[in-house]
Motif scaffolding. Sequence first.
Motif, PDB file in Angstrom:
ATOM      1  N   ASN A 137       0.845  -1.196   0.000  1.00  8.59           N
ATOM      2  CA  ASN A 137       0.000   0.000   0.000  1.00  8.59           C
ATOM      3  C   ASN A 137       0.883   1.251   0.000  1.00  8.59           C
ATOM      4  O   ASN A 137       0.907   2.019   0.951  1.00  8.59           O
ATOM      5  N   MET A 138       1.604   1.459  -1.095  1.00  8.58           N
ATOM      6  CA  MET A 138       2.534   2.574  -1.184  1.00  8.58           C
ATOM      7  C   MET A 138       1.814   3.921  -1.289  1.00  8.58           C
ATOM      8  O   MET A 138       2.331   4.942  -0.844  1.00  8.58           O
ATOM      9  N   ASP A 139       0.613   3.936  -1.889  1.00  4.25           N
ATOM     10  CA  ASP A 139      -0.118   5.198  -2.037  1.00  4.25           C
ATOM     11  C   ASP A 139      -0.461   5.795  -0.680  1.00  4.25           C
ATOM     12  O   ASP A 139      -0.318   6.997  -0.455  1.00  4.25           O
ATOM     13  N   GLU A 140      -0.929   4.957   0.236  1.00  7.44           N
ATOM     14  CA  GLU A 140      -1.270   5.431   1.580  1.00  7.44           C
ATOM     15  C   GLU A 140      -0.029   5.933   2.295  1.00  7.44           C
ATOM     16  O   GLU A 140      -0.053   6.959   2.979  1.00  7.44           O
ATOM     17  N   MET A 141       1.074   5.209   2.110  1.00  2.00           N
ATOM     18  CA  MET A 141       2.320   5.601   2.757  1.00  2.00           C
ATOM     19  C   MET A 141       2.792   6.961   2.249  1.00  2.00           C
ATOM     20  O   MET A 141       3.170   7.844   3.016  1.00  2.00           O
ATOM     21  N   GLU A 142       2.721   7.159   0.935  1.00  4.82           N
ATOM     22  CA  GLU A 142       3.184   8.412   0.369  1.00  4.82           C
ATOM     23  C   GLU A 142       2.285   9.569   0.804  1.00  4.82           C
ATOM     24  O   GLU A 142       2.762  10.681   1.055  1.00  4.82           O
ATOM     25  N   ALA A 143       0.979   9.321   0.908  1.00  3.28           N
ATOM     26  CA  ALA A 143       0.060  10.361   1.367  1.00  3.28           C
ATOM     27  C   ALA A 143       0.399  10.779   2.794  1.00  3.28           C
ATOM     28  O   ALA A 143       0.331  11.957   3.146  1.00  3.28           O
ATOM     29  N   ARG A 144       0.763   9.802   3.625  1.00  3.80           N
ATOM     30  CA  ARG A 144       1.137  10.097   5.016  1.00  3.80           C
ATOM     31  C   ARG A 144       2.400  10.949   5.065  1.00  3.80           C
ATOM     32  O   ARG A 144       2.497  11.898   5.851  1.00  3.80           O
ATOM     33  N   ILE A 145       3.352  10.632   4.196  1.00  6.35           N
ATOM     34  CA  ILE A 145       4.593  11.397   4.158  1.00  6.35           C
ATOM     35  C   ILE A 145       4.305  12.844   3.758  1.00  6.35           C
ATOM     36  O   ILE A 145       4.819  13.788   4.357  1.00  6.35           O
ATOM     37  N   GLU A 146       3.463  13.012   2.738  1.00  4.74           N
ATOM     38  CA  GLU A 146       3.138  14.358   2.277  1.00  4.74           C
ATOM     39  C   GLU A 146       2.421  15.161   3.361  1.00  4.74           C
ATOM     40  O   GLU A 146       2.646  16.363   3.523  1.00  4.74           O
ATOM     41  N   GLU A 147       1.570  14.493   4.124  1.00  3.40           N
ATOM     42  CA  GLU A 147       0.851  15.169   5.212  1.00  3.40           C
ATOM     43  C   GLU A 147       1.819  15.660   6.276  1.00  3.40           C
ATOM     44  O   GLU A 147       1.712  16.792   6.759  1.00  3.40           O
ATOM     45  N   GLU A 148       2.775  14.815   6.638  1.00 10.99           N
ATOM     46  CA  GLU A 148       3.733  15.210   7.663  1.00 10.99           C
ATOM     47  C   GLU A 148       4.669  16.298   7.141  1.00 10.99           C
ATOM     48  O   GLU A 148       5.050  17.209   7.881  1.00 10.99           O
ATOM     49  N   ALA A 149       5.040  16.189   5.867  1.00  8.21           N
ATOM     50  CA  ALA A 149       5.913  17.209   5.280  1.00  8.21           C
ATOM     51  C   ALA A 149       5.220  18.561   5.252  1.00  8.21           C
ATOM     52  O   ALA A 149       5.856  19.605   5.431  1.00  8.21           O
ATOM     53  N   ALA A 150       3.910  18.560   5.045  1.00  7.30           N
ATOM     54  CA  ALA A 150       3.149  19.810   5.043  1.00  7.30           C
ATOM     55  C   ALA A 150       3.206  20.472   6.419  1.00  7.30           C
ATOM     56  O   ALA A 150       3.273  21.705   6.528  1.00  7.30           O
ATOM     57  N   GLY A 151       3.196  19.675   7.474  1.00  9.41           N
ATOM     58  CA  GLY A 151       3.302  20.219   8.823  1.00  9.41           C
ATOM     59  C   GLY A 151       4.645  20.878   9.059  1.00  9.41           C
ATOM     60  O   GLY A 151       4.733  21.945   9.688  1.00  9.41           O
ATOM     61  N   ILE A 152       5.705  20.270   8.536  1.00 10.80           N
ATOM     62  CA  ILE A 152       7.040  20.847   8.676  1.00 10.80           C
ATOM     63  C   ILE A 152       7.128  22.144   7.882  1.00 10.80           C
ATOM     64  O   ILE A 152       7.731  23.126   8.328  1.00 10.80           O
ATOM     65  N   ALA A 153       6.522  22.165   6.694  1.00 13.18           N
ATOM     66  CA  ALA A 153       6.529  23.381   5.878  1.00 13.18           C
ATOM     67  C   ALA A 153       5.830  24.523   6.606  1.00 13.18           C
ATOM     68  O   ALA A 153       6.258  25.678   6.538  1.00 13.18           O
ATOM     69  N   ALA A 154       4.752  24.204   7.337  1.00 17.44           N
ATOM     70  CA  ALA A 154       4.035  25.229   8.100  1.00 17.44           C
ATOM     71  C   ALA A 154       4.935  25.804   9.198  1.00 17.44           C
ATOM     72  O   ALA A 154       4.938  27.017   9.447  1.00 17.44           O
ATOM     73  N   SER A 155       5.708  24.939   9.838  1.00 19.28           N
ATOM     74  CA  SER A 155       6.637  25.409  10.869  1.00 19.28           C
ATOM     75  C   SER A 155       7.730  26.272  10.257  1.00 19.28           C
ATOM     76  O   SER A 155       8.173  27.251  10.868  1.00 19.28           O
ATOM     77  N   ALA A 156       8.157  25.922   9.056  1.00 20.62           N
ATOM     78  CA  ALA A 156       9.184  26.705   8.373  1.00 20.62           C
ATOM     79  C   ALA A 156       8.672  28.107   8.062  1.00 20.62           C
ATOM     80  O   ALA A 156       9.430  29.085   8.100  1.00 20.62           O
ATOM     81  N   LYS A 157       7.389  28.224   7.773  1.00 18.02           N
ATOM     82  CA  LYS A 157       6.815  29.548   7.522  1.00 18.02           C
ATOM     83  C   LYS A 157       6.863  30.402   8.782  1.00 18.02           C
ATOM     84  O   LYS A 157       7.066  31.616   8.716  1.00 18.02           O
ATOM     85  N   VAL A 158       6.687  29.759   9.942  1.00 16.09           N
ATOM     86  CA  VAL A 158       6.779  30.489  11.207  1.00 16.09           C
ATOM     87  C   VAL A 158       8.186  31.054  11.368  1.00 16.09           C
ATOM     88  O   VAL A 158       8.370  32.189  11.826  1.00 16.09           O
ATOM     89  N   LEU A 159       9.185  30.271  10.969  1.00 17.34           N
ATOM     90  CA  LEU A 159      10.567  30.747  11.041  1.00 17.34           C
ATOM     91  C   LEU A 159      10.729  31.979  10.157  1.00 17.34           C
ATOM     92  O   LEU A 159      11.324  32.978  10.567  1.00 17.34           O
ATOM     93  N   CYS A 160      10.182  31.920   8.934  1.00 17.33           N
ATOM     94  CA  CYS A 160      10.268  33.068   8.021  1.00 17.33           C
ATOM     95  C   CYS A 160       9.631  34.309   8.636  1.00 17.33           C
ATOM     96  O   CYS A 160      10.119  35.432   8.441  1.00 17.33           O
TER      97      CYS A 160
END
Length: 199
Positions: A137-160
């Motif tokens: 089930n690679m599709d589910e795994m990749e979706a989970r990765i993208e979701e977590e990466a989006a959270g990190i991107a949001a934190s990076a915006k706080v740094l900016c």
Amino acid sequence: MKNHHIPTLALLLACSVSWLTACGATEQPAAALQEAGDTIGTRMEEASKEIKHELENENISLSSDDKKAPDAELTPDGRLLIDGKEVALDAQQRALMLDYRKRIAEVAMAGADIGMEAAGMAGDVLGNVAKGLLNGNMDEMEARIEEEAAGIAASAKVLCERLPALLAAQQAAAAAVPEFAPYASMTQSDVDDCHVEMN
């Protein structure tokens, strides 16, 4: 920051599963990968603690675009040292240098927090990659990765969002302390570039 790197990340981690399997870790690849992720997390936590300790207790080195400029440091109590010698500052100047140091610490800690989030994500991703490969089930795994990466991107915006205050503090300190001006190398383009990279 767009997540175009996610499929590549998944591929690299998938390759690590294949490597573990080739090395004989066929029974519990998920556990082996999770252990690797936990190790990353532990090291990032140690690094974060070290950064906090240094920001609270040690001098911060200042850099200059002028390569001929002598070494400079900012002490925890707001003293400016250039080439090992203390620059005479009045109370107002010291307060400005302390504010600048505070802003540096805020940005540095925001960066450390992002590193901690990334380390936590690494542990989850490594385990999910193994499970995705085993379950097909690679599709589910990749979706989970993208979701977590989006959270990190949001934190990076706080740094900016912390950068304008850092720039303002730097400019105020440079205007009040001429000796500090050569080390005030941050510009508005640095702030703008951060926001561009996050989009």
